[in-house]
Design a protein around this motif. Structure first.
Motif, PDB file in Angstrom:
ATOM      1  N   SER A 194      70.170  32.901  25.831  1.00 38.61           N
ATOM      2  CA  SER A 194      68.781  32.494  26.055  1.00 38.61           C
ATOM      3  C   SER A 194      68.076  33.304  27.140  1.00 38.61           C
ATOM      4  O   SER A 194      66.846  33.334  27.193  1.00 38.61           O
ATOM      5  N   GLY A 195      68.844  33.931  28.024  1.00 39.02           N
ATOM      6  CA  GLY A 195      68.254  34.610  29.171  1.00 39.02           C
ATOM      7  C   GLY A 195      68.432  33.824  30.462  1.00 39.02           C
ATOM      8  O   GLY A 195      68.012  34.265  31.531  1.00 39.02           O
ATOM      9  N   TYR A 196      69.045  32.649  30.374  1.00 36.58           N
ATOM     10  CA  TYR A 196      69.253  31.825  31.568  1.00 36.58           C
ATOM     11  C   TYR A 196      70.474  30.934  31.374  1.00 36.58           C
ATOM     12  O   TYR A 196      70.945  30.703  30.264  1.00 36.58           O
ATOM     13  N   SER A 197      70.981  30.464  32.488  1.00 39.10           N
ATOM     14  CA  SER A 197      72.101  29.524  32.497  1.00 39.10           C
ATOM     15  C   SER A 197      71.667  28.283  33.259  1.00 39.10           C
ATOM     16  O   SER A 197      70.550  28.225  33.785  1.00 39.10           O
ATOM     17  N   ALA A 198      72.553  27.293  33.337  1.00 35.96           N
ATOM     18  CA  ALA A 198      72.162  26.033  33.960  1.00 35.96           C
ATOM     19  C   ALA A 198      73.248  25.519  34.899  1.00 35.96           C
ATOM     20  O   ALA A 198      74.396  25.340  34.496  1.00 35.96           O
ATOM     21  N   TRP A 199      72.855  25.295  36.154  1.00 35.64           N
ATOM     22  CA  TRP A 199      73.678  24.485  37.047  1.00 35.64           C
ATOM     23  C   TRP A 199      73.473  23.028  36.648  1.00 35.64           C
ATOM     24  O   TRP A 199      72.338  22.607  36.398  1.00 35.64           O
ATOM     25  N   ARG A 200      74.562  22.268  36.612  1.00 35.08           N
ATOM     26  CA  ARG A 200      74.383  20.865  36.267  1.00 35.08           C
ATOM     27  C   ARG A 200      75.449  20.014  36.938  1.00 35.08           C
ATOM     28  O   ARG A 200      76.508  20.499  37.339  1.00 35.08           O
ATOM     29  N   GLY A 201      75.147  18.747  37.051  1.00 31.82           N
ATOM     30  CA  GLY A 201      76.091  17.826  37.664  1.00 31.82           C
ATOM     31  C   GLY A 201      75.612  16.398  37.552  1.00 31.82           C
ATOM     32  O   GLY A 201      74.480  16.119  37.138  1.00 31.82           O
ATOM     33  N   VAL A 202      76.486  15.475  37.914  1.00 30.74           N
ATOM     34  CA  VAL A 202      76.166  14.058  37.944  1.00 30.74           C
ATOM     35  C   VAL A 202      76.544  13.537  39.322  1.00 30.74           C
ATOM     36  O   VAL A 202      77.711  13.614  39.717  1.00 30.74           O
ATOM     37  N   LEU A 203      75.564  13.031  40.066  1.00 34.31           N
ATOM     38  CA  LEU A 203      75.817  12.425  41.368  1.00 34.31           C
ATOM     39  C   LEU A 203      76.126  10.949  41.170  1.00 34.31           C
ATOM     40  O   LEU A 203      75.277  10.176  40.710  1.00 34.31           O
ATOM     41  N   GLU A 242      68.124   9.058  35.728  1.00 36.67           N
ATOM     42  CA  GLU A 242      69.186   8.151  36.143  1.00 36.67           C
ATOM     43  C   GLU A 242      69.994   7.696  34.937  1.00 36.67           C
ATOM     44  O   GLU A 242      69.465   7.505  33.838  1.00 36.67           O
ATOM     45  N   LEU A 243      71.299   7.526  35.161  1.00 32.94           N
ATOM     46  CA  LEU A 243      72.215   6.991  34.163  1.00 32.94           C
ATOM     47  C   LEU A 243      72.708   5.622  34.605  1.00 32.94           C
ATOM     48  O   LEU A 243      72.619   5.258  35.776  1.00 32.94           O
ATOM     49  N   GLN A 244      73.250   4.884  33.642  1.00 35.09           N
ATOM     50  CA  GLN A 244      73.850   3.594  33.937  1.00 35.09           C
ATOM     51  C   GLN A 244      74.974   3.759  34.965  1.00 35.09           C
ATOM     52  O   GLN A 244      75.569   4.833  35.081  1.00 35.09           O
ATOM     53  N   ASN A 245      75.255   2.712  35.720  1.00 34.86           N
ATOM     54  CA  ASN A 245      76.354   2.688  36.696  1.00 34.86           C
ATOM     55  C   ASN A 245      76.144   3.643  37.858  1.00 34.86           C
ATOM     56  O   ASN A 245      77.057   4.354  38.275  1.00 34.86           O
ATOM     57  N   ARG A 246      74.906   3.699  38.340  1.00 35.19           N
ATOM     58  CA  ARG A 246      74.578   4.381  39.601  1.00 35.19           C
ATOM     59  C   ARG A 246      74.932   5.870  39.579  1.00 35.19           C
ATOM     60  O   ARG A 246      75.724   6.358  40.381  1.00 35.19           O
ATOM     61  N   ARG A 247      74.306   6.568  38.681  1.00 36.30           N
ATOM     62  CA  ARG A 247      74.524   8.008  38.579  1.00 36.30           C
ATOM     63  C   ARG A 247      73.190   8.716  38.339  1.00 36.30           C
ATOM     64  O   ARG A 247      72.319   8.190  37.649  1.00 36.30           O
ATOM     65  N   ILE A 248      73.056   9.892  38.898  1.00 36.72           N
ATOM     66  CA  ILE A 248      71.885  10.754  38.661  1.00 36.72           C
ATOM     67  C   ILE A 248      72.376  12.003  37.947  1.00 36.72           C
ATOM     68  O   ILE A 248      73.259  12.716  38.450  1.00 36.72           O
ATOM     69  N   ASN A 249      71.833  12.270  36.771  1.00 35.42           N
ATOM     70  CA  ASN A 249      72.145  13.482  36.017  1.00 35.42           C
ATOM     71  C   ASN A 249      71.074  14.528  36.300  1.00 35.42           C
ATOM     72  O   ASN A 249      69.877  14.235  36.234  1.00 35.42           O
ATOM     73  N   TRP A 250      71.501  15.744  36.649  1.00 39.44           N
ATOM     74  CA  TRP A 250      70.532  16.809  36.896  1.00 39.44           C
ATOM     75  C   TRP A 250      71.000  18.122  36.280  1.00 39.44           C
ATOM     76  O   TRP A 250      72.191  18.382  36.172  1.00 39.44           O
ATOM     77  N   ILE A 251      70.029  18.935  35.866  1.00 39.26           N
ATOM     78  CA  ILE A 251      70.283  20.254  35.283  1.00 39.26           C
ATOM     79  C   ILE A 251      69.223  21.210  35.832  1.00 39.26           C
ATOM     80  O   ILE A 251      68.030  20.920  35.757  1.00 39.26           O
ATOM     81  N   TRP A 252      69.676  22.341  36.374  1.00 38.24           N
ATOM     82  CA  TRP A 252      68.761  23.329  36.946  1.00 38.24           C
ATOM     83  C   TRP A 252      68.967  24.656  36.208  1.00 38.24           C
ATOM     84  O   TRP A 252      70.038  25.241  36.248  1.00 38.24           O
ATOM     85  N   TYR A 253      67.907  25.134  35.545  1.00 39.15           N
ATOM     86  CA  TYR A 253      67.964  26.352  34.736  1.00 39.15           C
ATOM     87  C   TYR A 253      67.558  27.568  35.564  1.00 39.15           C
ATOM     88  O   TYR A 253      66.510  27.573  36.205  1.00 39.15           O
TER      89      TYR A 253
END
Length: 430
Positions: A194-203, A242-253
């Motif tokens: 695509s021309g880019y990648s993504a940092w991602r994680g779940v806090l 936000e996800l169930q059970n106290r989690r934040i999903n994030w993705i940075w392109y």
């Protein structure tokens, strides 16, 4: 006692589908085919289903996908209790110097729900008989019988290195965007970077609900828990919810040259040095509240973002592609999982309608229904990604999120996706 007629014997013959891949696409396919009266064997190289994982991927489920999942689970409320609402689709711009934002588009009737991959997979897995799964089995090869009536699959038991063979009436390739089965029919097929990648994680902030990080995040983004936030900078964007059970999903392109792809995975291992550099860059680009979430996330990772030009065929004889094997797609339209679920549902409907004796007819109808949908959705997701990443397109100016007027931003809304809420599940005869 009278003997059964040949036609009655054919009707009573059990149909067997071999599904390669036990991820969301494969497990949904198992549900759908079992509901259509098939026996199913799922081959998966992972040693066991994944449970209790705090890291991983979040995903958004549309109404159509949820309706099929609820049907397969056959227990009211399970999916609802495992997900959070995404009723607002919000695109905003962040000034990297002043750390202030402005709203670009807002849709308050989004009607998605946010799920964690492992939670959804666990729900679907528990609703099936565990003996249909061959965990720790690596698919090796297949061959179709001369009369095209059956398919023979060879797999290796990873724990013992034993080779086994399984014979079925249908082979379903749910083996992902790097599909081995697809390569057999399309040896020259290549994924498109695509021309880019993504940092991602779940806090996971369990036990830290009142920490400064979470309190400040909720002040800065007060609609967390019901909102799909897209934050756009110059040549980059981030999505979080936000996800169930106290989690934040994030993705940075992040725009970057194509990294070297190693092994059979789109996930790239990262070093502590790479993570530290990412944290510093996040502080320069995003609001302090969002940068802090990224810094406190354990084990962030990089996804390499690929898609492909749409295929013009997704079945051959008694072999069919579903999920990412059929339509590698970039993630910006929240389509990959939803397309996989619809693939499985429509495939089951077609077999329920036509049965084993008309396998080719059923597969052709499946292809007729799904190809126009997935082709348009793959290309639309690609376009959305290029707009949000500030990459060029032949028919529009590069988007500057801090200067853009309302008309420039309408394509950012998720509901512009073709077949956004009404993908067909049957052939419509006019």
């Amino acid at each position: 006692m009278a003997s059964s007629s040949p036609s009655r014997a054919r009707e009573m013959k059990r149909r067997t589908a071999i599904v390669v891949g036990g991820s969301i696409a494969g497990i949904c396919c198992a549900h759908s085919l079992i509901a259509a009266g098939w026996d199913v064997v799922v081959i998966e190289k992972s040693s066991s289903p994944q449970t209790g994982i705090s890291t991983g991927a979040g995903l958004g489920l549309d109404q159509q996908a949820r309706s099929f999942i609820e049907l397969w689970l056959n227990q009211s409320g399970l999916l609802h209790d495992a997900t959070l609402p995404l009723t607002v689709d919000l695109n905003q711009a962040t000034d990297s110097e002043k750390k202030i934002g402005r709203v670009l588009t807002r849709d308050e009737n989004f009607n998605f729900r946010a799920a964690h991959w492992a939670d959804l997979h666990g729900l679907l897995y528990k609703a099936l008989s565990p003996d249909i799964f061959l965990w720790g089995h690596q698919f090796l090869s297949f061959c179709i019988s001369d009369d095209k009536a059956s398919v023979r699959v060879t797999a290796k038991v990873l724990q013992t290195n034993e080779m086994i063979e399984i014979v079925g009436d249908l082979l379903v390739a749910a083996d992902g965007c790097l599909s081995t089965i697809r390569k057999y029919f399309l040896p020259d097929f290549k994924l498109r970077y695509s021309g880019y990648s993504a940092w991602r994680g779940v806090l996971d902030f369990t036990g830290n609900e009142n920490s400064d990080t979470i309190v400040n995040l909720r002040k800065a983004f007060p609609e967390l828990g019901k909102c799909l936030y897209f934050d756009m900078g110059c040549g980059t964007h981030c999505v979080f919810y936000e996800l169930q059970n106290r989690r934040i999903n994030w993705i940075w392109y992040v725009n970057q040259p194509e990294p070297e792809l190693k092994g059979n995975s789109m996930t790239m291992k990262v070093s502590n040095e790479m993570i530290e550099k990412m944290h510093k860059e996040a502080e320069n680009i995003w609001t302090p509240e969002l940068a802090r979430v990224m810094k406190e996330t354990n084990e962030p990772f990089i996804n390499l973002i690929y898609d492909s030009d749409p295929l013009n065929k997704i079945y051959w004889d008694n072999v069919v592609l579903i999920g990412d094997a059929a339509h590698p797609t970039s993630p910006h339209g929240l389509r990959s999982t939803n397309m996989s679920i619809l693939d499985a549902a429509v495939l089951g409907k077609c077999f329920e309608k036509w049965g084993l004796e008309n396998l080719g007819v059923a597969l052709n109808e499946f292809q007729t229904i799904r190809l126009p949908v997935i082709s348009k959705q793959v290309l639309h997701s690609r376009r959305m990604g290029r707009i949000k990443q500030g990459l060029d397109l032949p028919d529009r100016e590069i988007l500057d999120p801090m200067k853009a007027v309302s008309e420039d931003c309408q394509e950012l809304q998720q509901r512009n996706m073709p077949f956004f809420a009404d993908a067909p599940t049957a052939v419509h005869i006019t």
